[in-house]
Design an enzyme around this catalytic site. Structure first.
Site, PDB file in Angstrom:
ATOM      1  N   HIS A  34      13.507  -5.398  22.918  1.00 39.31           N
ATOM      2  CA  HIS A  34      12.895  -4.371  22.072  1.00 39.31           C
ATOM      3  C   HIS A  34      13.862  -3.211  21.912  1.00 39.31           C
ATOM      4  O   HIS A  34      14.531  -2.833  22.861  1.00 39.31           O
ATOM      5  CB  HIS A  34      11.583  -3.871  22.698  1.00 39.31           C
ATOM      6  N   GLU A  43       5.118  -9.344  21.158  1.00 41.16           N
ATOM      7  CA  GLU A  43       4.863 -10.551  20.380  1.00 41.16           C
ATOM      8  C   GLU A  43       4.636 -11.800  21.229  1.00 41.16           C
ATOM      9  O   GLU A  43       4.006 -12.744  20.767  1.00 41.16           O
ATOM     10  CB  GLU A  43       6.038 -10.817  19.417  1.00 41.16           C
TER      11      GLU A  43
HETATM   12  N1  ACO Z   1      17.129 -13.334  22.918  1.00 47.74           N
HETATM   13  C1  ACO Z   1      18.453 -13.416  23.192  1.00 47.74           C
HETATM   14  N2  ACO Z   1      19.289 -12.374  23.105  1.00 47.74           N
HETATM   15  C2  ACO Z   1      18.775 -11.203  22.740  1.00 47.74           C
HETATM   16  C3  ACO Z   1      17.409 -11.036  22.455  1.00 47.74           C
HETATM   17  C4  ACO Z   1      16.579 -12.160  22.567  1.00 47.74           C
HETATM   18  N3  ACO Z   1      15.263 -12.081  22.311  1.00 47.74           N
HETATM   19  N4  ACO Z   1      17.177  -9.755  22.123  1.00 47.74           N
HETATM   20  C5  ACO Z   1      18.355  -9.136  22.176  1.00 47.74           C
HETATM   21  N5  ACO Z   1      19.315 -10.005  22.538  1.00 47.74           N
HETATM   22  C6  ACO Z   1      20.730  -9.688  22.751  1.00 47.74           C
HETATM   23  C7  ACO Z   1      21.484  -9.592  21.439  1.00 47.74           C
HETATM   24  O1  ACO Z   1      22.002 -10.843  21.068  1.00 47.74           O
HETATM   25  C8  ACO Z   1      22.538  -8.578  21.785  1.00 47.74           C
HETATM   26  O2  ACO Z   1      23.550  -9.228  22.527  1.00 47.74           O
HETATM   27  P1  ACO Z   1      25.072  -8.763  22.364  1.00 47.74           P
HETATM   28  O3  ACO Z   1      25.105  -7.337  22.856  1.00 47.74           O
HETATM   29  O4  ACO Z   1      25.795  -9.723  23.239  1.00 47.74           O
HETATM   30  O5  ACO Z   1      25.380  -8.888  20.909  1.00 47.74           O
HETATM   31  C9  ACO Z   1      21.837  -7.619  22.722  1.00 47.74           C
HETATM   32  O6  ACO Z   1      20.792  -8.395  23.326  1.00 47.74           O
HETATM   33  C10 ACO Z   1      21.238  -6.420  22.038  1.00 47.74           C
HETATM   34  O7  ACO Z   1      20.534  -6.890  20.903  1.00 47.74           O
HETATM   35  P2  ACO Z   1      20.260  -6.002  19.615  1.00 47.74           P
HETATM   36  O8  ACO Z   1      19.877  -6.873  18.476  1.00 47.74           O
HETATM   37  O9  ACO Z   1      21.339  -4.992  19.404  1.00 47.74           O
HETATM   38  O10 ACO Z   1      19.015  -5.185  20.120  1.00 47.74           O
HETATM   39  P3  ACO Z   1      18.038  -4.400  19.210  1.00 47.74           P
HETATM   40  O11 ACO Z   1      17.541  -3.306  20.005  1.00 47.74           O
HETATM   41  O12 ACO Z   1      18.629  -4.068  17.898  1.00 47.74           O
HETATM   42  O13 ACO Z   1      16.960  -5.544  18.914  1.00 47.74           O
HETATM   43  C11 ACO Z   1      15.125  -6.922  18.761  1.00 47.74           C
HETATM   44  C12 ACO Z   1      15.659  -5.566  19.261  1.00 47.74           C
HETATM   45  C13 ACO Z   1      15.449  -7.091  17.273  1.00 47.74           C
HETATM   46  C14 ACO Z   1      13.614  -6.947  18.932  1.00 47.74           C
HETATM   47  C15 ACO Z   1      15.781  -8.075  19.565  1.00 47.74           C
HETATM   48  O14 ACO Z   1      15.532  -7.885  20.938  1.00 47.74           O
HETATM   49  C16 ACO Z   1      15.318  -9.449  19.110  1.00 47.74           C
HETATM   50  O15 ACO Z   1      15.900  -9.996  18.165  1.00 47.74           O
HETATM   51  N6  ACO Z   1      14.265 -10.054  19.770  1.00 47.74           N
HETATM   52  C17 ACO Z   1      13.767 -11.314  19.359  1.00 47.74           C
HETATM   53  C18 ACO Z   1      12.812 -11.167  18.153  1.00 47.74           C
HETATM   54  C19 ACO Z   1      11.498 -10.510  18.544  1.00 47.74           C
HETATM   55  O16 ACO Z   1      10.923 -10.777  19.592  1.00 47.74           O
HETATM   56  N7  ACO Z   1      11.010  -9.622  17.629  1.00 47.74           N
HETATM   57  C20 ACO Z   1       9.783  -8.858  17.858  1.00 47.74           C
HETATM   58  C21 ACO Z   1      10.082  -7.446  18.257  1.00 47.74           C
HETATM   59  S1  ACO Z   1       8.640  -6.548  18.691  1.00 47.74           S
HETATM   60  C22 ACO Z   1       8.104  -5.899  17.242  1.00 47.74           C
HETATM   61  O17 ACO Z   1       8.817  -5.544  16.361  1.00 47.74           O
HETATM   62  C23 ACO Z   1       6.651  -5.772  17.018  1.00 47.74           C
END
Ligand code: ACO
Length: 382
Positions: free
Chosen positions: A265, A318
């Site tokens: 998140h 989620e």
């Molecule tokens: N699975 C694997 N790796 C992940 C995940 C995940 N669920 N979430 C983040 N990461 C990794 C990214 O690949 C990134 O790695 P890196 O630094 O090696 O490139 C690092 O963690 C940071 O990720 P970001 O995308 O920069 O984090 P951000 O804060 O922008 O993203 C997000 C948050 C979009 C929710 C992300 O965690 C994600 O994609 N989760 C999966 C989708 C999801 O569950 N969405 C629902 C969110 S809740 C809501 O909106 C109601």
């Protein structure tokens, strides 16, 4: 609208884009404290609200800025009840859509058609109530139409959550399903400056109308990095199927560079407090599915930690939403639209807050393209 931190080039570069850490509005609606793992609506802790209130009470809280008295709640329920109709123009548009249309797209189209036929003037509370009341009506109408069934009339004795379940199935819903859905709707109603709420505020800030702002928000919510994740969580749970397959399935997904849906998140650097509530709701709603989900959750967190030790990824809202919404009988493709049927209260409350103290939201871009190019007319270009 105040911008405490200007989205200057240096800010964007420092925080890897995505407007991370940029304060884009002031609000009195909800507060997300990511490090403490705390969420409050108007100062009330989400744990208290999820366990003791109904969705209508939360709608009142977000729209009026205070918890309702009994009489005030009755008044709001009557207003919502009066608006729970399906306008002919929306029925026509929904009937014309292919039955393969994603319900989130059908919802976006329905809101747009409703706005075109109904909305005039600046966003106001009456419009917010009228639109919110119709989300379950639009969704259930489309769901029934795509299954060759006629949309139903709302049930005059049922509240928002119960009526939604009734409209989908045509049966009086079980009390435990209504309670679980109501708690879900309370938990999802607002969440600071998330992507869809920001979208709604940007559209409202141009002095556009409430339907346009909500249509934009629906579009933003649809994506899997925001509200589109729970059906993908369900796909993952189904694909894994049994506990013994969980580790290899998730290792393979991570090796392919995929994200595990329901984890991570932007705001929370500890467990999302809504995930805690939903975990408990899921445990009560479907113990068998819960056992599999719990095991997958534990393994996912361990694998994410193993992949990058020290990175702070936790279960988000989620993951258990998928289990809870499936347990009340919703098909996977209605999970995100049901999220919208809750968040519409937050969107409209934010839209009203924006227009009450508006300034056009218009950030800047850091231009990184070529400069000082020599112009060559079309006929002379090689
Ligand atoms: N699975 C694997 N790796 C992940 C995940 C995940 N669920 N979430 C983040 N990461 C990794 C990214 O690949 C990134 O790695 P890196 O630094 O090696 O490139 C690092 O963690 C940071 O990720 P970001 O995308 O920069 O984090 P951000 O804060 O922008 O993203 C997000 C948050 C979009 C929710 C992300 O965690 C994600 O994609 N989760 C999966 C989708 C999801 O569950 N969405 C629902 C969110 S809740 C809501 O909106 C109601």
């Amino acid at each position: 609208m105040t911008t405490k931190t200007s989205p200057s080039t240096s800010t964007i570069k420092q925080n890897r884009g995505g407007l991370e850490g940029v304060v884009a509005a002031t609000t009195t609606l909800s507060r997300v404290e990511g490090t403490a793992g705390r969420l409050t609506y108007h100062g009330y802790n989400i744990h208290d609200l999820a366990r003791t209130t109904t969705f209508e009470e939360i709608a009142y809280l977000l729209w009026f800025g205070k918890l309702p008295t009994r009489m005030e709640l009755v008044d709001l329920k009557v207003r919502l009840l009066e608006e729970r109709t399906l306008p002919t123009v929306v029925l026509q548009v929904l009937s014309d859509l292919p039955s393969t249309t994603a319900p989130m797209d059908a919802l976006r189209t329905a809101v747009s058609a409703w706005g075109a036929a109904t909305i005039q003037g600046k966003p106001n509370l009456d419009q917010a109530i009228a639109l919110t009341a119709r989300f379950p009506v639009f969704l259930s109408a489309f769901h029934r139409l795509r299954n060759g069934l006629k949309p139903l009339e709302s049930h005059p004795e049922l509240g928002y959550a119960a009526n939604y379940l009734y409209l989908l199935s045509g049966h009086m819903p079980k009390e435990e399903h209504v309670r679980a859905l109501d708690a879900y709707l309370v938990l999802l109603a607002d969440h600071g400056m998330n992507a869809s709420t920001f979208t709604a505020r940007v559209v409202a800030s141009t002095e556009s109308d409430i339907a346009s702002a909500v249509v934009g928000a629906i579009g933003a919510l649809k994506g899997p990095l925001h509200g589109g994740a729970p059906s993908k969580v369900q796909d993952m749970l189904e694909a894994i199927g049994t506990q013994d397959r969980a580790e290899s399935w998730m290792r393979d997904a991570l090796a392919r560079g995929e994200r595990l849906m329901g984890f991570g998140h932007r705001a929370y650097k500890t467990e999302d407090p809504r995930a805690e509530e939903l975990r408990e709701l899921a445990r009560l709603a479907d113990p068998r599915e819960f056992a599999l989900a719990r095991r997958i959750e534990e393994l996912a967190l361990a694998l994410l930690e193993e992949q990058k030790p020290g990175r702070r990824l936790y279960t988000n809202v989620e993951f258990y939403s998928a289990v809870v919404l499936a347990s009340v009988g919703l098909p996977g493709d209605l999970f995100t639209p049901t999220f919208a049927a809750s968040r519409v209260v937050g969107w409209t409350a934010h839209i009203l807050e924006q227009v009450a103290n508006n300034r056009l939201i218009r950030p800047e871009a850091d231009y990184t393209g070529p400069t000082e190019q020599h112009f060559v007319p079309l006929g002379e270009r090689q």
